[in-house]
Motif scaffolding. Structure first.
Motif, PDB file in Angstrom:
ATOM      1  N   GLN A 176       0.822  -1.202   0.000  1.00  0.00           N
ATOM      2  CA  GLN A 176       0.000   0.000   0.000  1.00  0.00           C
ATOM      3  C   GLN A 176       0.862   1.262   0.000  1.00  0.00           C
ATOM      4  O   GLN A 176       1.854   1.340   0.730  1.00  0.00           O
ATOM      5  N   PRO A 177       0.497   2.271  -0.816  1.00  0.00           N
ATOM      6  CA  PRO A 177       1.241   3.535  -0.797  1.00  0.00           C
ATOM      7  C   PRO A 177       0.917   4.339   0.455  1.00  0.00           C
ATOM      8  O   PRO A 177      -0.246   4.441   0.861  1.00  0.00           O
ATOM      9  N   LEU A 178       1.955   4.904   1.072  1.00  0.00           N
ATOM     10  CA  LEU A 178       1.777   5.683   2.299  1.00  0.00           C
ATOM     11  C   LEU A 178       2.164   7.145   2.140  1.00  0.00           C
ATOM     12  O   LEU A 178       1.546   8.019   2.753  1.00  0.00           O
ATOM     13  N   PHE A 179       3.202   7.422   1.335  1.00  0.00           N
ATOM     14  CA  PHE A 179       3.750   8.773   1.334  1.00  0.00           C
ATOM     15  C   PHE A 179       4.464   9.033   0.015  1.00  0.00           C
ATOM     16  O   PHE A 179       4.853   8.098  -0.688  1.00  0.00           O
ATOM     17  N   PHE A 180       4.637  10.323  -0.292  1.00  0.00           N
ATOM     18  CA  PHE A 180       5.341  10.735  -1.503  1.00  0.00           C
ATOM     19  C   PHE A 180       6.331  11.829  -1.138  1.00  0.00           C
ATOM     20  O   PHE A 180       5.998  12.769  -0.403  1.00  0.00           O
ATOM     21  N   VAL A 181       7.550  11.719  -1.640  1.00  0.00           N
ATOM     22  CA  VAL A 181       8.557  12.755  -1.435  1.00  0.00           C
ATOM     23  C   VAL A 181       9.303  12.942  -2.757  1.00  0.00           C
ATOM     24  O   VAL A 181       9.520  11.984  -3.499  1.00  0.00           O
ATOM     25  N   GLY A 182       9.629  14.189  -3.061  1.00  0.00           N
ATOM     26  CA  GLY A 182      10.317  14.471  -4.317  1.00  0.00           C
ATOM     27  C   GLY A 182      11.415  15.488  -4.124  1.00  0.00           C
ATOM     28  O   GLY A 182      11.535  16.114  -3.065  1.00  0.00           O
ATOM     29  N   CYS A 183      12.215  15.667  -5.167  1.00  0.00           N
ATOM     30  CA  CYS A 183      13.330  16.603  -5.063  1.00  0.00           C
ATOM     31  C   CYS A 183      13.713  17.120  -6.438  1.00  0.00           C
ATOM     32  O   CYS A 183      13.319  16.576  -7.472  1.00  0.00           O
ATOM     33  N   GLY A 184      14.525  18.165  -6.425  1.00  0.00           N
ATOM     34  CA  GLY A 184      15.015  18.744  -7.662  1.00  0.00           C
ATOM     35  C   GLY A 184      15.575  20.128  -7.425  1.00  0.00           C
ATOM     36  O   GLY A 184      15.576  20.637  -6.298  1.00  0.00           O
ATOM     37  N   ALA A 185      16.049  20.732  -8.500  1.00  0.00           N
ATOM     38  CA  ALA A 185      16.528  22.114  -8.416  1.00  0.00           C
ATOM     39  C   ALA A 185      15.333  23.031  -8.185  1.00  0.00           C
ATOM     40  O   ALA A 185      14.264  22.858  -8.768  1.00  0.00           O
TER      41      ALA A 185
END
Length: 357
Positions: free
Chosen positions: A329-338
């Motif tokens: 099951q999906p719980l969380f989302f995190v992302g990154c970039g300039a």
């Protein structure tokens, strides 16, 4: 007479299950008992001490002689059931000393290890399908203190591409099984549970996995990928959705040009295998939180800004990750970039500027 406030009722043909979620007890009622309970819910004063059904409902603590006061709760009943229902670990006997705890825990682990665990990662790939990731990149900021100080949630990204080496570094230090720790493996750890990440995991189960959402990474085609921590490699799962990323993440369209995102999922069957009580459900979220923070600190040390959210439609994300109907099951989302470092997107800043007197 009163109705116990810590109950929910499940229809289960030919009867119904009455579950006391505070005490972790359940009772199956046939039509006669269900009908009588409905009458008493409507009017508890109908209780009859000479009615055997009534007295059995009282003995089962479905009915109570005195009113049970419930603490004020500001959310809905589902969150209340979850919170109270997972407050305490069912335990017949609490160990009174370290020797007793050791014996009890060893007995539990021996019993668990007698059964086969769920695989730590999905097995629907072959080695030839794996995309090897490069070795670790040199971190631009070696100071842990500086990474903590500089970590920042941003909502304005440039969309500039991320290098594949940085992606490999992010994944290895967040979700990878650290080969550098193999020689320090404690001999007391059971076979199959020795893999160690940089973040702690309940029971050493590493129940959480990661799925990359790649929009702009040099050397890697856009798409959704599963990360395989033992091999430090990726496997292709699916194309990116045709709709903007914001549609998948509760309309947060300021994130549409995010070059890289990570869905943190939990293999609940890994937790069920060792911990067969509902409190273990909390550990999935705790582990996801550890991993999210590690991801953000590594990304910050690599010179990027980060963004995170738990706002998404689970069924849409499960369909994208191809985990629908499974114990993952999906719980969380995190992302990154300039990023330009702004906490709010330009559109929100414009609105706030207009609203100022």
């Amino acid at each position: 007479m009163h109705i116990n406030p810590y109950l929910f009722i499940l229809p289960c043909t030919p009867g119904q299950i009455v579950w006391n979620y505070k005490d972790h007890t359940q009772h199956e009622l046939d039509l006669n008992y269900s009908t009588r309970l409905a009458q008493l819910i409507n009017n508890p004063n109908l209780f009859d001490i000479n009615n055997i059904i009534d007295t059995e409902l009282l003995d089962a603590q479905i009915l109570t002689t005195s009113k049970i006061d419930c603490p004020a709760w500001g959310w809905d009943e589902l969150s209340k059931i979850y919170h109270i229902g997972t407050q305490n670990i069912p335990c017949e006997h609490t160990p009174q000393n370290i020797q007793e705890w050791s014996r009890q825990y060893l007995e539990h682990c021996t019993e668990v290890l007698a059964t086969s665990p769920a695989a730590p990662v999905r097995a629907d790939h072959s080695p030839r399908d794996l995309i090897a990731l490069p070795a670790l990149a040199a971190l631009n900021n070696d100071s842990f203190r500086n990474a903590l100080m500089q970590r920042k949630t941003c909502r304005s990204f440039t969309g500039a591409a991320i290098s594949l080496q940085d992606v490999g570094t992010l994944l290895y230090l967040t979700l990878g099984y650290l080969r550098e720790r193999d020689s320090a493996c404690d001999p007391s750890i059971a076979e199959g549970l020795s893999a160690r990440r940089s973040s702690p995991s309940g029971g050493g189960l590493n129940a959480c996995n990661g799925f990359l959402l790649v929009q702009h990474v040099d050397g890697l085609a856009p798409g959704v990928y599963a990360y395989h921590p033992a091999e430090h490699a990726l496997s292709f799962v699916d194309q990116l959705p045709s709709e903007p990323l914001g549609n998948l993440l509760a309309g947060q369209h300021f994130i549409n040009n995010l070059p890289l995102g990570l869905f943190i999922t939990a293999r609940l069957d890994r937790l069920w295998w060792k911990y067969q009580h509902s409190r273990a459900y909390r550990m999935a979220f705790v582990e996801a939180g550890h991993l999210s923070q590690t991801f953000q600190l590594v990304a910050t040390a690599l010179g990027m800004n980060t963004w995170l959210t738990g706002a998404f439609a689970d069924d849409q994300v499960e369909a994208l990750l191809k985990t629908s109907g499974s114990a993952e099951q999906p719980l969380f989302f995190v992302g990154c970039g300039a990023s330009d470092g702004q906490a709010m997107c330009q559109e929100m800043r414009d609105l706030l500027q207009v609203a100022q007197p």
